[in-house]
Design a protein around this motif. Sequence first.
Motif: not given
Length: 447
Positions: A227, A244, A256, A252, A224, A240
């Motif tokens: 990213s 998720y 991402e 989420k 995260s 990520s």
Amino acid sequence: MNASFTVIIVILIAAAAILLLTFLGRSRAGKSPKQKKQKDRAVIIREANRRLAQNPRDPEGLTVMGNIYFQDQNWEKAYTAYEILFCLASSTPKIDPFENALRYGIAAIKLNKIPEATKAFVEARKLRRDSFEANYNLGYICYIQKEYEKAITFLKQALVIDPESIPAQKYMGFSMHKAHHFREALKYLKRALEAEPEDREILFAMAECLYETGAQEQALKIFSALSSHPTLGPHAALYSGIIYTQNGQFEKAITEFETGLKHDNLPKELSNDINYKLAAVLIKNQDLGRALSVLKEIQKTTPGYKDVPSLIVRYRELNQNKNLKTYLLSVQSEFTELCKKMVTEFFPGARVKITDIEMYADYSDIVAKVDTSKWTDIVLFRFYRGQGSIGEIPLRDFHARIKDIKAGKGICVAAGVFTDEAKRFIDGRPVYIYDKDQLNKLLNKIE
């Protein structure tokens, strides 16, 4: 008086002479080493060039000039000198074969001449197996050539010689990471990161190792944070999003994946991978409209990518049929409610009392007591959610279950098709099958 005056004059002259000598002495002392060094270097270069003018392969001249170029980091000229010396080393006693091979290799690797660098470092290692530089550089070359197991062998020897070398720690960690020795890689990467805390490549490799060893929470924090990185960001966002998705945090995950796609100059392969996973999580989130848009974009840029064409056909139909979408994609509670409605739809006008519901990974069973004006009986319903083929063996299991509960008949519904073997099996048995087309007709009757 005259005598005194004469003495004073003599003292002044002596003092002036002393000051002049001191100044001259200091002046010479201050300038001499630098001038001498420059003069010596100039003389050495002139002598070496004189020798090389007479013989371009003169070992002494090449050694002198190679040493000067090497110290000045003039890699092109250093490489030219040491290349000739490398060829002469075996027949010329005056040449130090080890130092020459080592310097030839370093100059070659600085110029990205990998085959020549490899040859030089192999020769240096033959002469001294305990050379850190030879082992380390061979390990580094194997790493960039993606020969990770060989790289590990050389780098291990380099670290035996110099356990504190950060570059060796770093590329040992990278090599083990690429060779899928994730747990072992972590200790080397951690040491390298302690020395180079701003190195984002080390941090990213650590995150991948953490992910592969099950430490997903730690990995997610790093991914995260990375990213938005200009080069590592897309891959970090991809990871990520995957984590998720696995945790059921679909919103989420979508964020991402979309962050990863915002980066400029994405390679097509990476862009397709992120988009494909974005479409998958949108489907899980039952946002079929957006999922179809993403799938169509993949199909437009890369026709025939994975199973995208069949997914477009499948989810276009689901997007148009709310009940079929619920049947295939909804949570278990919504699916069960839909199945209960279908049970009553099978026998319009009858009194239907559901007595048992059992839910499994691939299907749900509903037992109902059906009371019509002509007959009363126990009926077992089985609803398969998958769109694949249902064969004979699942129907044999279904038939056995009918007998166990002493039901009068069984109705098996699937969103896919039944094989020919399955159809032959039900002949003469109280088993009725409904494939995808019949399911759609049934669903269209339900509000």
